[in-house]
Motif scaffolding. Structure first.
Motif, PDB file in Angstrom:
ATOM      1  N   ASN A  59      -1.927   4.658 -10.589  1.00  0.00           N
ATOM      2  CA  ASN A  59      -1.466   5.627  -9.612  1.00  0.00           C
ATOM      3  C   ASN A  59      -0.049   6.024 -10.004  1.00  0.00           C
ATOM      4  N   ASP A  61       2.828   5.960  -8.507  1.00  0.00           N
ATOM      5  CA  ASP A  61       3.864   4.961  -8.219  1.00  0.00           C
ATOM      6  C   ASP A  61       3.795   3.772  -9.173  1.00  0.00           C
ATOM      7  N   HIS A  99       1.896  10.196  -5.360  1.00  0.00           N
ATOM      8  CA  HIS A  99       1.083   9.107  -4.816  1.00  0.00           C
ATOM      9  C   HIS A  99       2.041   8.043  -4.299  1.00  0.00           C
ATOM     10  N   ASN A 100       1.832   7.604  -3.062  1.00  0.00           N
ATOM     11  CA  ASN A 100       2.699   6.601  -2.423  1.00  0.00           C
ATOM     12  C   ASN A 100       4.179   6.962  -2.551  1.00  0.00           C
ATOM     13  N   CYS A 101       4.496   8.201  -2.235  1.00  0.00           N
ATOM     14  CA  CYS A 101       5.878   8.708  -2.231  1.00  0.00           C
ATOM     15  C   CYS A 101       6.551   8.634  -3.595  1.00  0.00           C
ATOM     16  N   CYS A 180       7.726   9.203   3.097  1.00  0.00           N
ATOM     17  CA  CYS A 180       8.469   9.583   1.897  1.00  0.00           C
ATOM     18  C   CYS A 180       9.898   9.986   2.259  1.00  0.00           C
TER      19      CYS A 180
END
Length: 187
Positions: A59, A61, A99-101, A180
């Motif tokens: 991902n 991140d 993805h995931n900030c 985020c």
């Protein structure tokens, strides 16, 4: 002058046996060569399959966190395309995935699939990290992801059949960017 003396049956039998042995050796050599060729082709196919299977998935991140370990090796990067970041420039499609900030700047060198134009579309990209100063929605970065293969999560048929489940994709999926520390520009 021609030799008109009779041949001995023993000589004829030994000549035929030698000819059969030679023919048998040739057949064995041909069969052996064919088997060897099949083994080489099978080995090459297995190596190609294993090479593709070892292309690991990260991902956005995770890829940023593991950038040093990943080095210049190829891997697959997953994230959602930030719609306002898409720029076509001389055959290269530049955009960001989140993805995931975590935001990654991408330079994709091959024409993207048609479905790529859908806002916030999830993509999996194959490529590698390249050093270069870039600015993303999350701030400055020292690397971008150079991609040459893109996989889109849904087909056109999926979108048409499941339009009510996808919701309004002009906006990020609900809760996707809530934690985020940066704002993502809207279209």
């Amino acid at each position: 002058m021609t030799d008109l003396s009779p041949r001995h049956p023993i000589e004829e039998a030994s000549d035929r046996a030698a000819a059969r042995r030679d023919m048998g050796r040739r057949r064995k050599a041909l069969v052996g060569g064919f088997v060897l060729l099949l083994l080489i082709a099978g080995g090459a196919a297995a190596i190609a399959g294993l090479r593709n299977a070892t292309l690991f998935f990260r991902n956005a991140d995770e890829a940023i966190a593991e950038r040093v370990e990943l080095g210049e090796r190829r891997f697959r990067l997953q994230g959602r395309v930030v719609p306002a970041s898409v720029v076509l420039d001389g055959g290269v499609t530049a955009f960001e995935v989140v993805h995931n900030c975590a935001s990654v700047s991408v330079r994709h060198s091959v024409d993207p699939p048609d479905l790529f134009e859908s806002p916030w579309i999830p993509v999996v990209l194959e490529g590698r990290w390249v050093q270069g100063d870039v600015v993303t929605v999350a701030g400055r970065d020292t690397h971008f992801f150079s991609s040459d293969n893109m996989l889109i999560k849904h087909t056109n048929e999926y979108e048409a059949a499941n339009e009510e489940r996808l919701g309004d994709l002009d906006e990020p999926p609900e809760g996707f960017l809530d934690k985020c520390p940066f704002e993502v520009p809207r279209l």
